[in-house]
Design a protein around this motif. Structure first.
Motif, PDB file in Angstrom:
ATOM      1  N   LEU A   1      15.558   7.266 -25.173  1.00  8.77           N
ATOM      2  CA  LEU A   1      15.751   7.960 -26.448  1.00  8.77           C
ATOM      3  C   LEU A   1      14.425   8.451 -27.024  1.00  8.77           C
ATOM      4  O   LEU A   1      14.329   9.570 -27.543  1.00  8.77           O
ATOM      5  CB  LEU A   1      16.448   7.027 -27.446  1.00  8.77           C
ATOM      6  N   ASP A   2      13.385   7.601 -26.923  1.00  8.19           N
ATOM      7  CA  ASP A   2      12.080   7.973 -27.468  1.00  8.19           C
ATOM      8  C   ASP A   2      11.539   9.235 -26.806  1.00  8.19           C
ATOM      9  O   ASP A   2      10.942  10.098 -27.465  1.00  8.19           O
ATOM     10  CB  ASP A   2      11.082   6.827 -27.299  1.00  8.19           C
ATOM     11  N   LYS A   3      11.744   9.350 -25.492  1.00  4.77           N
ATOM     12  CA  LYS A   3      11.229  10.522 -24.779  1.00  4.77           C
ATOM     13  C   LYS A   3      11.898  11.801 -25.273  1.00  4.77           C
ATOM     14  O   LYS A   3      11.275  12.875 -25.270  1.00  4.77           O
ATOM     15  CB  LYS A   3      11.442  10.370 -23.278  1.00  4.77           C
ATOM     16  N   PHE A   4      13.135  11.690 -25.711  1.00  5.80           N
ATOM     17  CA  PHE A   4      13.875  12.881 -26.139  1.00  5.80           C
ATOM     18  C   PHE A   4      14.097  12.896 -27.656  1.00  5.80           C
ATOM     19  O   PHE A   4      15.120  13.346 -28.165  1.00  5.80           O
ATOM     20  CB  PHE A   4      15.195  12.971 -25.381  1.00  5.80           C
ATOM     21  N   ASP A   5      13.080  12.346 -28.368  1.00  6.16           N
ATOM     22  CA  ASP A   5      13.041  12.399 -29.837  1.00  6.16           C
ATOM     23  C   ASP A   5      14.250  11.735 -30.481  1.00  6.16           C
ATOM     24  O   ASP A   5      14.659  12.133 -31.590  1.00  6.16           O
ATOM     25  CB  ASP A   5      12.941  13.855 -30.318  1.00  6.16           C
ATOM     26  N   CYS A   6      14.821  10.755 -29.798  1.00  4.73           N
ATOM     27  CA  CYS A   6      15.998  10.029 -30.322  1.00  4.73           C
ATOM     28  C   CYS A   6      17.125  10.984 -30.689  1.00  4.73           C
ATOM     29  O   CYS A   6      17.891  10.736 -31.630  1.00  4.73           O
ATOM     30  CB  CYS A   6      15.617   9.161 -31.522  1.00  4.73           C
ATOM     31  N   ASN A   7      17.241  12.070 -29.948  1.00  6.62           N
ATOM     32  CA  ASN A   7      18.240  13.095 -30.202  1.00  6.62           C
ATOM     33  C   ASN A   7      19.170  13.198 -28.999  1.00  6.62           C
ATOM     34  O   ASN A   7      18.747  13.608 -27.911  1.00  6.62           O
ATOM     35  CB  ASN A   7      17.535  14.441 -30.455  1.00  6.62           C
ATOM     36  N   LEU A   8      20.435  12.826 -29.192  1.00  6.92           N
ATOM     37  CA  LEU A   8      21.381  12.819 -28.077  1.00  6.92           C
ATOM     38  C   LEU A   8      21.640  14.228 -27.554  1.00  6.92           C
ATOM     39  O   LEU A   8      21.912  14.414 -26.359  1.00  6.92           O
ATOM     40  CB  LEU A   8      22.697  12.162 -28.509  1.00  6.92           C
ATOM     41  N   ASN A   9      21.565  15.213 -28.427  1.00  2.00           N
ATOM     42  CA  ASN A   9      21.761  16.588 -27.976  1.00  2.00           C
ATOM     43  C   ASN A   9      20.630  17.018 -27.040  1.00  2.00           C
ATOM     44  O   ASN A   9      20.863  17.683 -26.021  1.00  2.00           O
ATOM     45  CB  ASN A   9      21.831  17.527 -29.180  1.00  2.00           C
ATOM     46  N   THR A  10      19.400  16.613 -27.380  1.00  2.00           N
ATOM     47  CA  THR A  10      18.257  16.912 -26.517  1.00  2.00           C
ATOM     48  C   THR A  10      18.383  16.178 -25.193  1.00  2.00           C
ATOM     49  O   THR A  10      18.122  16.741 -24.125  1.00  2.00           O
ATOM     50  CB  THR A  10      16.941  16.512 -27.216  1.00  2.00           C
ATOM     51  N   LEU A  11      18.804  14.918 -25.256  1.00  2.00           N
ATOM     52  CA  LEU A  11      19.022  14.145 -24.035  1.00  2.00           C
ATOM     53  C   LEU A  11      20.071  14.806 -23.151  1.00  2.00           C
ATOM     54  O   LEU A  11      19.948  14.844 -21.930  1.00  2.00           O
ATOM     55  CB  LEU A  11      19.450  12.717 -24.391  1.00  2.00           C
ATOM     56  N   GLY A  12      21.111  15.362 -23.781  1.00  2.00           N
ATOM     57  CA  GLY A  12      22.178  16.006 -23.031  1.00  2.00           C
ATOM     58  C   GLY A  12      21.721  17.224 -22.255  1.00  2.00           C
ATOM     59  O   GLY A  12      22.377  17.637 -21.293  1.00  2.00           O
ATOM     60  N   LYS A  13      20.600  17.801 -22.658  1.00  2.00           N
ATOM     61  CA  LYS A  13      20.083  18.992 -21.979  1.00  2.00           C
ATOM     62  C   LYS A  13      18.988  18.649 -20.962  1.00  2.00           C
ATOM     63  O   LYS A  13      18.450  19.539 -20.292  1.00  2.00           O
ATOM     64  CB  LYS A  13      19.510  19.971 -23.016  1.00  2.00           C
ATOM     65  N   ALA A  14      18.652  17.363 -20.871  1.00  2.00           N
ATOM     66  CA  ALA A  14      17.536  16.948 -20.017  1.00  2.00           C
ATOM     67  C   ALA A  14      17.843  17.106 -18.536  1.00  2.00           C
ATOM     68  O   ALA A  14      18.977  16.933 -18.093  1.00  2.00           O
ATOM     69  CB  ALA A  14      17.177  15.496 -20.323  1.00  2.00           C
ATOM     70  N   ARG A  15      16.798  17.413 -17.771  1.00  2.00           N
ATOM     71  CA  ARG A  15      16.922  17.511 -16.319  1.00  2.00           C
ATOM     72  C   ARG A  15      16.872  16.121 -15.697  1.00  2.00           C
ATOM     73  O   ARG A  15      16.393  15.157 -16.305  1.00  2.00           O
ATOM     74  CB  ARG A  15      15.798  18.362 -15.740  1.00  2.00           C
ATOM     75  N   PHE A  16      17.325  16.037 -14.471  1.00  2.00           N
ATOM     76  CA  PHE A  16      17.329  14.765 -13.735  1.00  2.00           C
ATOM     77  C   PHE A  16      15.932  14.169 -13.688  1.00  2.00           C
ATOM     78  O   PHE A  16      15.736  12.976 -13.974  1.00  2.00           O
ATOM     79  CB  PHE A  16      17.848  15.004 -12.307  1.00  2.00           C
ATOM     80  N   ASP A  17      14.942  14.981 -13.322  1.00  2.00           N
ATOM     81  CA  ASP A  17      13.582  14.456 -13.149  1.00  2.00           C
ATOM     82  C   ASP A  17      12.978  14.000 -14.469  1.00  2.00           C
ATOM     83  O   ASP A  17      12.160  13.070 -14.496  1.00  2.00           O
ATOM     84  CB  ASP A  17      12.679  15.515 -12.501  1.00  2.00           C
ATOM     85  N   GLU A  18      13.372  14.621 -15.584  1.00  2.00           N
ATOM     86  CA  GLU A  18      12.847  14.222 -16.887  1.00  2.00           C
ATOM     87  C   GLU A  18      13.334  12.836 -17.278  1.00  2.00           C
ATOM     88  O   GLU A  18      12.573  12.030 -17.834  1.00  2.00           O
ATOM     89  CB  GLU A  18      13.267  15.240 -17.948  1.00  2.00           C
ATOM     90  N   ILE A  19      14.589  12.543 -17.006  1.00  2.00           N
ATOM     91  CA  ILE A  19      15.137  11.208 -17.306  1.00  2.00           C
ATOM     92  C   ILE A  19      14.589  10.182 -16.325  1.00  2.00           C
ATOM     93  O   ILE A  19      14.187   9.080 -16.706  1.00  2.00           O
ATOM     94  CB  ILE A  19      16.680  11.224 -17.253  1.00  2.00           C
TER      95      ILE A  19
END
Length: 241
Positions: free
Chosen positions: A67-85
Protein backbone atom coordinates in the motif's frame (compact mmCIF):
# COMPACT_ATOMS: atom_id res chain seq x y z
CA UNK A 1 30.08 -2.27 25.36
CA UNK A 2 28.96 1.30 24.63
CA UNK A 3 25.31 2.36 24.41
CA UNK A 4 25.14 2.36 20.60
CA UNK A 5 26.62 -1.13 20.39
CA UNK A 6 24.21 -2.42 23.03
CA UNK A 7 21.24 -0.93 21.18
CA UNK A 8 22.31 -2.63 17.95
CA UNK A 9 22.69 -5.93 19.78
CA UNK A 10 19.22 -5.62 21.36
CA UNK A 11 17.67 -4.81 17.96
CA UNK A 12 19.39 -7.77 16.31
CA UNK A 13 18.16 -10.09 19.05
CA UNK A 14 14.59 -8.80 18.98
CA UNK A 15 12.18 -11.47 17.76
CA UNK A 16 9.25 -10.08 15.81
CA UNK A 17 5.91 -11.49 16.86
CA UNK A 18 4.13 -13.50 14.21
CA UNK A 19 0.44 -12.98 13.54
CA UNK A 20 -0.29 -16.28 15.29
CA UNK A 21 1.12 -14.72 18.46
CA UNK A 22 -1.22 -11.73 18.29
CA UNK A 23 -4.39 -11.57 20.35
CA UNK A 24 -7.09 -13.57 18.56
CA UNK A 25 -9.28 -10.54 17.94
CA UNK A 26 -6.36 -8.75 16.25
CA UNK A 27 -5.54 -11.49 13.74
CA UNK A 28 -7.01 -10.50 10.36
CA UNK A 29 -8.78 -13.80 9.62
CA UNK A 30 -10.25 -14.09 13.10
CA UNK A 31 -11.12 -10.40 13.17
CA UNK A 32 -13.08 -10.87 9.95
CA UNK A 33 -15.04 -13.74 11.47
CA UNK A 34 -15.76 -11.91 14.72
CA UNK A 35 -16.45 -8.36 13.55
CA UNK A 36 -17.17 -8.74 9.84
CA UNK A 37 -15.12 -7.83 6.79
CA UNK A 38 -15.94 -4.11 7.12
CA UNK A 39 -13.86 -3.95 10.32
CA UNK A 40 -10.61 -4.77 8.52
CA UNK A 41 -8.19 -2.18 7.17
CA UNK A 42 -6.95 -2.35 3.59
CA UNK A 43 -3.66 -3.80 4.83
CA UNK A 44 -5.45 -6.48 6.84
CA UNK A 45 -7.58 -7.47 3.83
CA UNK A 46 -4.52 -7.76 1.60
CA UNK A 47 -2.69 -9.73 4.31
CA UNK A 48 -5.40 -12.39 4.17
CA UNK A 49 -4.69 -12.75 0.44
CA UNK A 50 -0.96 -12.98 1.11
CA UNK A 51 -1.40 -15.68 3.75
CA UNK A 52 2.04 -15.56 5.36
CA UNK A 53 4.90 -13.10 5.60
CA UNK A 54 8.66 -13.54 5.70
CA UNK A 55 11.15 -14.22 8.48
CA UNK A 56 11.33 -10.47 9.12
CA UNK A 57 7.87 -9.27 8.12
CA UNK A 58 4.33 -10.37 8.96
CA UNK A 59 1.75 -10.63 6.21
CA UNK A 60 0.29 -7.34 7.46
CA UNK A 61 3.72 -5.69 7.17
CA UNK A 62 4.06 -6.93 3.60
CA UNK A 63 0.56 -5.72 2.80
CA UNK A 64 1.36 -2.29 4.25
CA UNK A 65 4.55 -2.17 2.16
CA UNK A 66 2.43 -2.77 -0.94
CA UNK A 67 0.00 0.00 0.00
CA UNK A 68 2.81 2.41 0.89
CA UNK A 69 4.40 1.99 -2.54
CA UNK A 70 1.14 2.97 -4.21
CA UNK A 71 0.32 5.90 -1.90
CA UNK A 72 -2.20 3.81 0.07
CA UNK A 73 -4.55 4.20 -2.89
CA UNK A 74 -6.37 1.06 -4.03
CA UNK A 75 -7.18 2.63 -7.38
CA UNK A 76 -3.47 3.24 -7.99
CA UNK A 77 -2.68 -0.30 -6.89
CA UNK A 78 -5.30 -1.57 -9.34
CA UNK A 79 -3.38 0.00 -12.21
CA UNK A 80 0.02 -1.33 -11.12
CA UNK A 81 2.11 -3.57 -13.34
CA UNK A 82 3.25 -7.03 -12.27
CA UNK A 83 6.88 -5.95 -11.88
CA UNK A 84 5.93 -2.91 -9.77
CA UNK A 85 4.11 -5.07 -7.21
CA UNK A 86 6.72 -7.81 -7.32
CA UNK A 87 9.42 -5.25 -6.51
CA UNK A 88 7.95 -4.50 -3.07
CA UNK A 89 9.89 -5.80 -0.07
CA UNK A 90 8.51 -9.14 1.12
CA UNK A 91 6.54 -9.75 -2.08
CA UNK A 92 7.23 -12.72 -4.30
CA UNK A 93 5.71 -14.00 -7.50
CA UNK A 94 2.93 -15.89 -5.70
CA UNK A 95 1.85 -12.83 -3.68
CA UNK A 96 1.97 -10.63 -6.77
CA UNK A 97 -0.29 -13.05 -8.62
CA UNK A 98 -2.76 -13.12 -5.71
CA UNK A 99 -2.99 -9.33 -5.51
CA UNK A 100 -3.44 -8.92 -9.27
CA UNK A 101 -6.05 -11.70 -9.31
CA UNK A 102 -8.00 -9.99 -6.49
CA UNK A 103 -7.93 -6.67 -8.35
CA UNK A 104 -9.18 -8.36 -11.52
CA UNK A 105 -12.01 -10.07 -9.64
CA UNK A 106 -13.11 -6.66 -8.36
CA UNK A 107 -13.17 -5.30 -11.91
CA UNK A 108 -15.12 -8.29 -13.21
CA UNK A 109 -17.65 -7.96 -10.39
CA UNK A 110 -18.32 -4.35 -11.42
CA UNK A 111 -18.95 -5.47 -14.99
CA UNK A 112 -21.19 -8.31 -13.82
CA UNK A 113 -23.21 -5.99 -11.58
CA UNK A 114 -23.84 -3.63 -14.48
CA UNK A 115 -25.27 -6.54 -16.47
CA UNK A 116 -27.30 -7.87 -13.55
CA UNK A 117 -29.06 -4.61 -12.74
CA UNK A 118 -31.62 -4.04 -15.50
CA UNK A 119 -33.89 -1.00 -15.45
CA UNK A 120 -37.35 -1.84 -14.07
CA UNK A 121 -38.74 1.69 -14.12
CA UNK A 122 -41.77 0.99 -16.34
CA UNK A 123 -44.41 -1.70 -16.72
CA UNK A 124 -43.20 -2.62 -20.20
CA UNK A 125 -39.67 -3.15 -18.88
CA UNK A 126 -41.03 -5.40 -16.15
CA UNK A 127 -43.10 -7.29 -18.70
CA UNK A 128 -40.17 -7.75 -21.10
CA UNK A 129 -38.05 -9.07 -18.24
CA UNK A 130 -40.67 -11.39 -16.74
CA UNK A 131 -42.51 -12.68 -19.80
CA UNK A 132 -39.75 -15.12 -20.87
CA UNK A 133 -39.76 -16.55 -17.35
CA UNK A 134 -43.53 -17.02 -17.33
CA UNK A 135 -44.56 -17.78 -20.91
CA UNK A 136 -44.70 -21.57 -20.51
CA UNK A 137 -45.96 -21.82 -16.93
CA UNK A 138 -49.18 -23.79 -16.54
CA UNK A 139 -49.99 -22.49 -13.06
CA UNK A 140 -49.86 -19.05 -11.47
CA UNK A 141 -46.49 -17.97 -10.13
CA UNK A 142 -45.99 -14.87 -8.01
CA UNK A 143 -42.74 -12.87 -8.20
CA UNK A 144 -41.36 -9.93 -6.30
CA UNK A 145 -38.97 -7.50 -7.98
CA UNK A 146 -36.72 -5.64 -5.57
CA UNK A 147 -34.97 -2.47 -6.79
CA UNK A 148 -32.57 0.20 -5.65
CA UNK A 149 -33.55 3.87 -5.66
CA UNK A 150 -32.71 4.12 -9.38
CA UNK A 151 -35.19 1.39 -10.31
CA UNK A 152 -32.31 -1.00 -11.00
CA UNK A 153 -33.19 -4.60 -10.21
CA UNK A 154 -31.49 -6.02 -7.13
CA UNK A 155 -33.32 -9.33 -7.14
CA UNK A 156 -36.36 -11.07 -8.60
CA UNK A 157 -37.73 -14.08 -6.81
CA UNK A 158 -40.72 -16.38 -7.07
CA UNK A 159 -42.20 -16.55 -3.58
CA UNK A 160 -45.38 -18.49 -4.31
CA UNK A 161 -46.94 -20.92 -6.77
CA UNK A 162 -50.62 -21.71 -7.07
CA UNK A 163 -53.26 -23.21 -9.30
CA UNK A 164 -54.71 -22.33 -12.67
CA UNK A 165 -56.57 -19.24 -11.50
CA UNK A 166 -55.15 -18.19 -8.12
CA UNK A 167 -51.97 -18.02 -6.06
CA UNK A 168 -51.76 -17.42 -2.31
CA UNK A 169 -49.27 -14.80 -1.14
CA UNK A 170 -47.98 -13.94 2.35
CA UNK A 171 -47.39 -10.17 2.64
CA UNK A 172 -44.90 -10.76 5.44
CA UNK A 173 -42.60 -12.69 3.11
CA UNK A 174 -42.65 -9.86 0.59
CA UNK A 175 -41.70 -7.27 3.19
CA UNK A 176 -39.07 -9.51 4.76
CA UNK A 177 -37.33 -10.03 1.43
CA UNK A 178 -37.48 -6.31 0.64
CA UNK A 179 -35.87 -5.41 3.95
CA UNK A 180 -33.22 -8.15 3.82
CA UNK A 181 -32.17 -7.03 0.35
CA UNK A 182 -32.14 -3.30 1.21
CA UNK A 183 -34.72 -2.59 -1.48
CA UNK A 184 -35.95 0.98 -1.86
CA UNK A 185 -38.53 0.14 -4.52
CA UNK A 186 -40.80 -2.87 -4.88
CA UNK A 187 -42.91 -4.29 -7.70
CA UNK A 188 -44.92 -7.51 -7.78
CA UNK A 189 -45.78 -9.65 -10.75
CA UNK A 190 -47.76 -12.77 -11.48
CA UNK A 191 -48.96 -14.61 -14.55
CA UNK A 192 -52.41 -15.58 -15.81
CA UNK A 193 -52.04 -18.92 -17.62
CA UNK A 194 -55.57 -18.44 -18.95
CA UNK A 195 -54.40 -15.45 -20.97
CA UNK A 196 -56.89 -13.10 -19.30
CA UNK A 197 -55.63 -9.57 -18.74
CA UNK A 198 -58.39 -8.77 -16.23
CA UNK A 199 -57.29 -8.72 -12.57
CA UNK A 200 -59.36 -10.70 -10.11
CA UNK A 201 -60.84 -9.36 -6.88
CA UNK A 202 -58.07 -11.18 -5.04
CA UNK A 203 -55.48 -9.44 -7.26
CA UNK A 204 -57.03 -6.10 -6.31
CA UNK A 205 -57.03 -6.89 -2.59
CA UNK A 206 -53.46 -8.17 -2.74
CA UNK A 207 -52.31 -5.01 -4.50
CA UNK A 208 -53.81 -2.78 -1.83
CA UNK A 209 -52.41 -4.94 0.98
CA UNK A 210 -48.89 -4.76 -0.46
CA UNK A 211 -49.25 -1.00 -0.94
CA UNK A 212 -50.23 -0.48 2.70
CA UNK A 213 -47.44 -2.72 4.00
CA UNK A 214 -44.87 -0.97 1.80
CA UNK A 215 -46.00 2.43 3.05
CA UNK A 216 -45.48 1.31 6.64
CA UNK A 217 -41.96 0.08 5.78
CA UNK A 218 -41.27 3.27 3.76
CA UNK A 219 -40.65 1.27 0.59
CA UNK A 220 -41.98 2.65 -2.69
CA UNK A 221 -44.46 0.21 -4.23
CA UNK A 222 -44.27 0.97 -7.93
CA UNK A 223 -46.48 -1.58 -9.72
CA UNK A 224 -48.30 -4.87 -9.88
CA UNK A 225 -47.96 -6.36 -13.34
CA UNK A 226 -50.05 -9.29 -14.59
CA UNK A 227 -48.29 -11.18 -17.38
CA UNK A 228 -49.77 -13.28 -20.19
CA UNK A 229 -48.22 -14.60 -23.38
CA UNK A 230 -49.80 -11.82 -25.39
CA UNK A 231 -49.62 -8.78 -23.15
CA UNK A 232 -49.77 -7.37 -19.65
CA UNK A 233 -51.92 -5.45 -17.21
CA UNK A 234 -50.30 -2.72 -15.10
CA UNK A 235 -51.97 -1.34 -11.99
CA UNK A 236 -49.69 1.68 -12.20
CA UNK A 237 -50.56 2.44 -15.84
CA UNK A 238 -54.24 2.08 -15.02
CA UNK A 239 -53.92 4.61 -12.21
CA UNK A 240 -54.78 2.06 -9.55
CA UNK A 241 -51.71 2.49 -7.35
Amino acid sequence: MNTATALKADTANTVKMTIRQWAIEDRPSEKLQIYGVEALSDAELISILIGSGTSKLTAVDVAQNILDKFDCNLNTLGKARFDEINDVEGVGISTTCKVIAAVELGKRRQKAMAKLLPDMSTAIRIYNYMQPKMMDLETEHFYILLMNNNYRLIKSECISQGGLTEVSVDIRIIMREAVLNNACILAICHNHPSGSLHPSKYDDMLTQSVKKAAEIMRIHFTDHVIVTDGGYYSYMEQGRI
